[in-house]
Scaffold this active site. Structure first.
Site, mmCIF file in Angstrom:
data_model
loop_
_atom_site.group_PDB
_atom_site.id
_atom_site.type_symbol
_atom_site.label_atom_id
_atom_site.label_comp_id
_atom_site.label_asym_id
_atom_site.label_seq_id
_atom_site.Cartn_x
_atom_site.Cartn_y
_atom_site.Cartn_z
ATOM 1 N N HIS A 65 11.193 42.367 22.515
ATOM 2 C CA HIS A 65 11.027 41.147 23.303
ATOM 3 C C HIS A 65 11.688 41.272 24.681
ATOM 4 O O HIS A 65 12.168 40.276 25.225
ATOM 5 C CB HIS A 65 11.596 39.950 22.538
ATOM 6 C CG HIS A 65 10.913 39.709 21.239
ATOM 7 N ND1 HIS A 65 9.720 39.024 21.127
ATOM 8 C CD2 HIS A 65 11.235 40.107 19.968
ATOM 9 C CE1 HIS A 65 9.345 38.985 19.861
ATOM 10 N NE2 HIS A 65 10.241 39.637 19.136
ATOM 11 N N GLU A 85 30.691 42.887 21.144
ATOM 12 C CA GLU A 85 32.089 43.218 21.438
ATOM 13 C C GLU A 85 32.217 44.633 21.992
ATOM 14 O O GLU A 85 33.027 44.890 22.897
ATOM 15 C CB GLU A 85 32.941 43.046 20.177
ATOM 16 C CG GLU A 85 34.408 43.411 20.336
ATOM 17 C CD GLU A 85 35.169 42.558 21.343
ATOM 18 O OE1 GLU A 85 36.307 42.945 21.674
ATOM 19 O OE2 GLU A 85 34.640 41.526 21.811
ATOM 20 N N GLU A 122 34.567 45.577 30.386
ATOM 21 C CA GLU A 122 35.889 45.087 30.787
ATOM 22 C C GLU A 122 36.734 46.164 31.439
ATOM 23 O O GLU A 122 37.380 45.920 32.452
ATOM 24 C CB GLU A 122 36.661 44.576 29.555
ATOM 25 C CG GLU A 122 36.358 43.169 29.123
ATOM 26 C CD GLU A 122 37.227 42.759 27.952
ATOM 27 O OE1 GLU A 122 37.774 41.660 28.000
ATOM 28 O OE2 GLU A 122 37.357 43.529 26.984
ATOM 29 N N ASN A 163 52.100 27.851 37.313
ATOM 30 C CA ASN A 163 50.890 28.378 36.700
ATOM 31 C C ASN A 163 49.977 27.188 36.441
ATOM 32 O O ASN A 163 50.384 26.216 35.816
ATOM 33 C CB ASN A 163 51.221 29.092 35.385
ATOM 34 C CG ASN A 163 49.981 29.661 34.713
ATOM 35 O OD1 ASN A 163 48.919 29.742 35.322
ATOM 36 N ND2 ASN A 163 50.114 30.050 33.459
ATOM 37 N N GLY A 164 48.726 27.259 36.929
ATOM 38 C CA GLY A 164 47.795 26.168 36.713
ATOM 39 C C GLY A 164 47.055 25.812 37.983
ATOM 40 O O GLY A 164 47.044 26.561 38.956
ATOM 41 N N LYS A 185 33.882 45.443 25.603
ATOM 42 C CA LYS A 185 34.999 46.361 25.817
ATOM 43 C C LYS A 185 34.688 47.358 26.928
ATOM 44 O O LYS A 185 35.519 47.643 27.781
ATOM 45 C CB LYS A 185 35.329 47.118 24.514
ATOM 46 C CG LYS A 185 36.103 46.320 23.513
ATOM 47 C CD LYS A 185 37.501 46.037 23.998
ATOM 48 C CE LYS A 185 38.010 44.674 23.675
ATOM 49 N NZ LYS A 185 37.329 43.501 24.054
ATOM 50 N N TRP A 224 48.154 34.840 40.075
ATOM 51 C CA TRP A 224 46.715 35.077 40.006
ATOM 52 C C TRP A 224 46.078 34.053 40.939
ATOM 53 O O TRP A 224 46.138 32.855 40.706
ATOM 54 C CB TRP A 224 46.225 34.873 38.575
ATOM 55 C CG TRP A 224 44.750 35.034 38.404
ATOM 56 C CD1 TRP A 224 43.792 34.080 38.598
ATOM 57 C CD2 TRP A 224 44.046 36.206 38.001
ATOM 58 N NE1 TRP A 224 42.551 34.585 38.343
ATOM 59 C CE2 TRP A 224 42.675 35.889 37.973
ATOM 60 C CE3 TRP A 224 44.445 37.492 37.656
ATOM 61 C CZ2 TRP A 224 41.691 36.808 37.615
ATOM 62 C CZ3 TRP A 224 43.475 38.414 37.294
ATOM 63 C CH2 TRP A 224 42.119 38.072 37.280
ATOM 64 N N ARG A 252 49.132 39.977 31.863
ATOM 65 C CA ARG A 252 48.431 38.708 32.055
ATOM 66 C C ARG A 252 47.499 38.751 33.265
ATOM 67 O O ARG A 252 46.624 37.917 33.413
ATOM 68 C CB ARG A 252 49.442 37.572 32.228
ATOM 69 C CG ARG A 252 50.268 37.312 30.981
ATOM 70 C CD ARG A 252 51.403 36.350 31.267
ATOM 71 N NE ARG A 252 50.939 35.013 31.554
ATOM 72 C CZ ARG A 252 50.740 34.073 30.632
ATOM 73 N NH1 ARG A 252 50.949 34.343 29.362
ATOM 74 N NH2 ARG A 252 50.333 32.870 30.973
ATOM 75 N N LYS A 271 45.007 38.322 30.734
ATOM 76 C CA LYS A 271 45.126 38.338 29.277
ATOM 77 C C LYS A 271 44.897 36.956 28.679
ATOM 78 O O LYS A 271 44.133 36.794 27.746
ATOM 79 C CB LYS A 271 46.515 38.857 28.884
ATOM 80 C CG LYS A 271 46.733 38.942 27.372
ATOM 81 C CD LYS A 271 45.809 39.951 26.733
ATOM 82 C CE LYS A 271 46.044 40.082 25.251
ATOM 83 N NZ LYS A 271 45.032 40.956 24.628
ATOM 84 N N CYS A 294 48.959 33.370 35.426
ATOM 85 C CA CYS A 294 50.149 33.701 36.208
ATOM 86 C C CYS A 294 51.342 33.852 35.275
ATOM 87 O O CYS A 294 51.373 33.287 34.189
ATOM 88 C CB CYS A 294 50.446 32.600 37.216
ATOM 89 S SG CYS A 294 49.083 32.223 38.327
#
Length: 624
Positions: free
Chosen positions: A513, A490, A497, A101-102, A494, A75, A27, A619, A2
């Site tokens: 495998h 990575e 995401e 925030n939290g 990307k 958020w 964020r 973020k 947030c």
């Protein structure tokens, strides 16, 4: 996650707060709100579900103004992402508002107690409990006088279990914001006759570059005359003021369509700045400042544990190859989110290395504290001066990447790889595993990287054309061997995401495998097939990787290869080839990552995705 912005000063408060919230959009959020006071109209609140433009429209239809206020992008954690649940939240009197925030873990128990004494709640959130607790303590007289807002907040935070950064204002105490931190980041900005509180630096960077981060247990009282700082018991404390050198323009798009694209193109500078001043071409020495870990301790090391999350974890995995190759120290890589839950064994003569772009990642901080509690020193790789992880570490290697706004990390990742390489080389020199002559050659190669990175951008149009071909694909597979396996991970991250395409990274040697079963004519397979022709081990790896290319082709799969310039053999085997300049095996990943970032970016754009703010992601993950 947030975003919080608060302001006290002479400027028009609404534009200042809205501008700050816009600079925190990266964020991640699903609703927004603002509360202001000081214009004679009492305390006014406006809130809206969705993007900030919805809040701006609400304010346009019903204007507000004042001399102090707080704003928030939410958020959702407790309660749906609705206007009703958006911050700021009021108490029963309507004179107190809170942004938060939290996560308040004991909010249900607190809510029940408050309801039994007559408090009425109007939302599903944990945050509303904070406003009611402040009200409870603010309107209880002691010794015939009502306590101050900061005294009420001080009593409130002592009742909260969980993590929080909060900002509180009251209509009855003009031009005052009370902020407190226990977990998520909070920064205080110091201007001329104006003061700020925010979740992150970019929110206030256009107004001041002088700031300090609150530490856990800090409470700040912000007024037009200054900032008073105490702990939760009221004891005065001091924090070191940081002067941020980032140019505010660095936090803008600078002519690029998206922040992510701008940050991809900033990677040559990020690598150069992270290296600058830390190496000597003449002596082959690496210099790492801000270390409270002695050379003797580094010489005696028996083990290094690296803990990180997400993209930083992929950097850590690549760093394992660098450190073990150059310094001959065993390295274990842990997900920071899992570290403390497995009761880790911390060995004698070991250190824990934490990697975080923000330095405020909740899981990584928890891993750091677990390591310290078990008796080991910690080292940090971080992009933000003065952040929590750097304050608690015995040493820090700063990545000078500048602000990274896009949620999907790009330049922070390559800067982390650069910092890890510098650390590995430093450790190798200290331990006598790398000779001065070897160090000089590697430093020279490191200094050539920014120019090589620039040359990759000449392939951008070619990569964009490739994106047109694969934009409708539903699945991708990314393969790599050795240090290139983390780059495959990575690359897959990307793509998933920002484009929402399912993508998996896999060690190339594990294809037989299981993953071979997935290959058909619909599956694009990205294979990292670079080769350091000066390294017999790299040549051997390349030959094995070529076998993977042929395996995929034999099963009708489509191969997109990342290869070294001058490699004609790969053109005969793969369907599409993107070339990168040749580099030593340990530095090649920095080059390989750029075309994978560009491919993900262009596919996402063509699919109509919001590349800077992907759905359901934030973020900075500042709560567990």
């Amino acid at each position: 996650m947030c975003g919080i912005v608060g302001y006290v000063g002479k400027k028009r408060v609404v534009p200042v707060i809205l501008d700050g919230l816009k600079r925190l959009e990266y964020r991640g959020y699903d609703s927004a709100g603002i509360a202001v006071a000081g214009n004679g109209e009492g305390l006014e609140v406006r809130r809206a579900e969705g993007k900030l433009r919805n809040l701006e429209e609400v304010i346009r239809l019903k204007p507000m103004d004042g001399t102090y206020g707080i704003g928030h992008t939410r958020w959702a954690t407790h309660g749906r992402p609705t206007e009703e649940n958006a911050h700021p939240h009021r108490d029963c009197t309507g004179k107190i508002v809170v942004v938060h925030n939290g996560i308040i873990e004991n909010y249900l128990a607190l809510k029940k107690k408050l309801a039994e004494t007559g408090h009425k709640f109007s939302t599903e959130t944990d945050t509303e409990v904070i406003a009611h607790l402040v009200e409870k303590y603010l309107f209880v007289k002691a010794n015939g006088s009502r306590p101050s807002l900061e005294e009420a907040v001080r009593k409130t935070v002592k009742e909260l279990t969980g993590v929080f950064a909060i900002a509180v204002i009251s209509a009855d105490e003009p031009n005052k914001i009370v902020a407190a931190r226990n977990g998520p980041p909070a920064v205080i900005g110091l201007g001329k006759d104006e003061y700020f509180v925010a979740s992150d630096v970019p929110a206030i960077l256009y107004h001041t570059r002088d700031l300090f981060f609150l530490a856990d247990g800090d409470l700040a009282v912000i007024t037009p005359t200054g900032v008073q700082l105490t702990d939760f018991d009221g004891k005065p404390i001091q924090r070191q003021v940081q002067h941020i050198t980032w140019d505010p323009i660095m936090a803008e798009k600078g002519g690029f369509k998206h922040f992510m694209l701008k940050e991809i193109y900033e990677q040559p500078r990020a690598v150069r700045d992270t290296t600058l001043g830390r190496v000597s071409l003449d002596s082959g020495k690496v210099f790492l400042d801000e270390m409270e870990i002695t050379e003797k301790e580094f010489k005696d090391l028996r083990k290094i544990v690296i803990a990180a999350c997400g993209t930083s974890w992929h950097a850590a995995l690549a760093g394992k190859f660098m450190i073990e190759r150059l310094a001959r120290v065993p390295v274990e890589v842990d997900y920071a989110s899992e570290y403390r839950y497995r009761d880790p064994i911390v060995e004698e003569k070991s250190i824990t290395l934490l990697i975080s772009q923000s330095g405020e990642t909740a899981d990584t901080i928890a891993a750091q504290r677990e390591s310290k509690a078990k008796g080991t020193k910690t080292l940090a790789i971080c992009n933000v001066v003065g952040s929590m992880i750097t304050r608690e570490a015995a040493g820090t290697i700063y990545t000078h990447a500048g602000p990274e706004i896009g949620v999907a990390s790009t330049k922070a990742f390559t800067a982390q790889l650069t910092a890890l390489f510098l650390f590995a080389l430093y450790l190798g020199e200290v331990r006598g595993a790398v000779t001065p002559e070897q160090a000089k050659l590697l430093i020279a190669e490191l200094n050539r990287l920014p120019g090589k990175l620039e040359s990759i951008f000449t392939h951008d149009e070619e990569i964009e054309d490739l994106a047109k071909t694969f934009q409708r694909s539903q699945d991708f597979l990314f393969l790599g061997r050795g240090i290139h396996y983390p780059i495959a991970l990575e690359g897959a991250l990307k793509l998933k995401e920002i484009s929402y395409i399912h993508a998996e990274g896999y060690p190339a040697g594990e294809m037989k495998h299981g993953p071979n079963a997935l290959i058909d004519e619909k599956l694009p397979v990205v294979i990292i097939a670079t080769c350091d022709r000066n390294s017999p081990a790299s040549i051997q790896r390349y030959e094995k990787t070529m076998s993977n290319v042929r395996e995929v082709k034999a099963r009708s799969g489509t191969v997109i290869a990342i290869a070294t310039e001058g490699d004609d053999e790969i053109k005969e085997a793969a369907d599409h080839v993107i070339y990168v300049p040749e580099a030593p095996e340990l530095l090649a990943p920095i080059l390989e990552m750029v075309p994978l970032q560009l491919l993900a970016y262009h596919i996402a754009v063509r699919r109509g995705c919001d590349v800077d703010q992907p759905r359901n992601l934030a973020k900075s993950v500042t709560v567990e």
